[in-house]
Design a protein around this motif. Sequence first.
Motif, short mmCIF file in Angstrom:
data_model
loop_
_atom_site.label_atom_id
_atom_site.label_comp_id
_atom_site.label_asym_id
_atom_site.label_seq_id
_atom_site.Cartn_x
_atom_site.Cartn_y
_atom_site.Cartn_z
N ALA A 87 -35.81 16.07 15.32
CA ALA A 87 -37.08 16.81 14.56
C ALA A 87 -36.87 18.31 14.63
O ALA A 87 -37.78 18.98 14.72
N VAL A 88 -35.52 18.75 14.73
CA VAL A 88 -35.30 20.08 14.59
C VAL A 88 -35.45 20.77 13.33
O VAL A 88 -34.92 20.21 12.29
N PHE A 89 -36.13 21.62 13.35
CA PHE A 89 -36.73 22.19 11.93
C PHE A 89 -35.43 22.71 11.23
O PHE A 89 -34.89 23.51 11.72
N PRO A 90 -35.13 22.18 9.87
CA PRO A 90 -34.07 22.67 9.06
C PRO A 90 -34.07 24.03 8.82
O PRO A 90 -33.13 24.65 8.36
N HIS A 91 -35.38 24.55 8.60
CA HIS A 91 -35.47 25.86 7.90
C HIS A 91 -35.67 26.92 8.94
O HIS A 91 -35.77 28.29 8.77
N PHE A 100 -40.23 27.78 18.90
CA PHE A 100 -41.20 27.49 18.04
C PHE A 100 -42.55 27.32 19.02
O PHE A 100 -43.74 27.89 18.74
N TYR A 132 -28.19 27.60 11.63
CA TYR A 132 -29.00 26.68 11.28
C TYR A 132 -28.68 25.39 11.68
O TYR A 132 -27.60 25.05 11.84
N ALA A 134 -28.29 22.56 10.20
CA ALA A 134 -27.23 22.04 9.59
C ALA A 134 -26.09 22.46 9.73
O ALA A 134 -25.04 21.59 9.44
N GLN A 135 -25.66 23.61 10.60
CA GLN A 135 -24.64 23.77 10.86
C GLN A 135 -24.07 23.28 12.18
O GLN A 135 -23.04 23.82 12.79
N ARG A 141 -27.45 19.40 18.00
CA ARG A 141 -28.93 19.22 17.55
C ARG A 141 -29.88 18.70 18.80
O ARG A 141 -30.70 18.96 19.10
N ARG A 148 -35.70 23.13 23.21
CA ARG A 148 -37.09 23.44 22.78
C ARG A 148 -38.29 22.89 23.51
O ARG A 148 -39.43 23.34 23.78
N TYR B 206 -41.45 15.96 11.69
CA TYR B 206 -41.49 17.40 11.84
C TYR B 206 -42.88 17.86 11.97
O TYR B 206 -43.23 18.53 12.68
N GLU B 306 -30.26 26.31 5.41
CA GLU B 306 -31.77 26.19 5.50
C GLU B 306 -32.08 24.82 5.06
O GLU B 306 -33.06 24.27 5.47
#
Lengths: 366, 309
Positions: A87-91, A100, A132, A134-135, A141, A148, B206, B306
């Motif tokens: 649940a790592v925030f993608p944005h 966070f 990010y 996704a990278q 992750r 976190r 999330y 993102e």
Amino acid sequence: MGEIRIQNVWKYFGKAKVPALKDVTLTIQDREFMVLLGPSGCGKTTLLRCIAGLEYPERGRIFIGGRDVTDEPPRKRTIAMVFQSYAVFPHLTVFENIAFGLRMQKRPNEEVKQRVIKAADLMRIGAYLERYPAQLSGGQRQRVAVARGLVMEPQVLLMDEPLSNLDALLRLQARAELKRLLQEVQTTTVYVTHDQIEALSMGDRIAVMENGAIIQADIPSQVYEHPSSHFVGGFIGTPPMNFMRGTISRTNGTAALAVGNQFIHAALPANAPAGQELLMGIRAENIEASLQPVPDAIPGQVLVVEPLGSHLLLTVEVGETPLKVQTRVDFAVQPNQTVYLRLDPKQLRWFDPETGLRYEPEPSPL
Amino acid sequence: MATPQVTGDALASNMLAPPAANRSFARSRERALPFLLLVPSALFLVIFFAVPMVQALILSIHSPDGAWTLQYFERMVRDVNFTDAVRNTFLIILVAIPLQFLFAIVMGLLLQNKLRGSSLFLYFWAIPLAVSDLAAGLVWLAIFGDRGFVNSFLRTTGIAPIAFSWLSYENYGTLLMAVVIAEVWRATAIVMVIVVAGLQLIPPDYMEAAEVFGASRWQRIWHVQLPLIRPSLQVALILRTILAFQVFAVVIALAGRAMPVLASEAYNRYGELNPNGAAAYAFLILTISLITTIVYLIVLRTSEEEMGQ
């Protein structure tokens, strides 16, 4: 401090009121690494979510650090959690993901920066702070998710199968690293897994769960060597414990366990009356196989020979029960051959065949 | 690259062909499949959109006597209603679209965060989706008309005994308000559906992670839900804006000729047997829509990093 006390917790799901947790009571010491272990659907994740505050129990109380948090939302519980999916925030960048919780507390920027960098360095992801999710690779992750949690310096760190999404090789590496890390930070940790190797290798203590109840909570060696029930013995260990069902027979002053038409002369539990049905458990490494008959050994026929590198794993049929037997790698044996098995009398475990629980004989009437 | 021809012979020879050739045949067929599946919709788009678009363009710069000309655009710009039409269209968009999004996001969040009885509201709020533009305009005409519900309510309750002309040219403010209300009522639902779909795509983990890490309900909405539905909002915004530039039936029903907009001007030119003038307006609408879409795409672009996970 970070002690967790779970008192008589019940949790039901759905309109049918299916109990997911049945009267669970467990105390996790401050700084202890407690593993909740069980097959899927046993309630281990539900228990973790109750500690987190993501589920509320119908009955019972939960205390964290001596404070009753049963009715408190997660954010008031000074906990942190690593999710199975991470649940790592993608944005958000890695930095903002780790930050966070601190941002939600509106900590000053300088403090946030310091703590995030410290946590990221601890997890060796300091180089990726501006990326990010996704990278990142799955392993990276997972580290972000752990960082976190750690950055919050929580009283309690909750982990829901954090390694299950990693491939086998990475999992082995991550397991050792996570163990080192948690020894270093000394945070009370509740760790959910269905992988018994993970549980044995990481936990200070293991709570084995089945059908919504904790059936044994003990240190790993004790859970492994003295399982409290047929289920625990059969769930833990590769291969799982061997079981043979038989009847106690006492003839001419010698006691034996009658399995089919075979008599196993072994150290029977004292005071077990003749005619008592029992389930005998023994682990593969506590059976000694030899090619020649030896006293007190029972004959069996080899079904399968599996070379596993460091040792051989035999499947030997005794009567109609297949037993797993561990031997040295140079033990020359072929399928269909007869071998003689000596069961280590000190390592025999006895269970009630009806309840599956450890057999406790009635004290003998004097 | 040649397209593989699927004939009986080819199939038969393929069955006999060595596995490598067979594989490459299967692979190229696999590659062709997506394009084949696109053919029907592509044909539809070409016949009903691309061809008329080109025809309209030609019509707008080509006079009946066969000369290429810009006279229709000149006449359009000099027309007495032109500035009004442009202003009205933009005003409606500027007021109605932010309101639509505000309501849609609030409604979507209420539904998604499972407040009591929320599933009932979804159906209730989705009703305008099934109502045609013109019918929606007529519904609001029945409300705001001179003898509409609002006026009869005001009269019977004695608040205002004399009927007020909400939709009159002289009361531009209330006329605009009525059109905006009708547009908001009519088009919020589609935005809401897109928002709800976007919200439902957010994995529950999330939200739970945010909760565990101390986010209050508001913080969860602000820091997790809203950023994660940005791609959905972008789609909804482009869709809504393009359609809003074509706003027509609602305005015609409520305002008649009292409030010219771009699409109604195009319609009127056509009614005056001036298809070239209508085409000029149509082309103007197309150009504005295109420019807005491009601006949106540039300004609101979410980087792949993102969005990915």
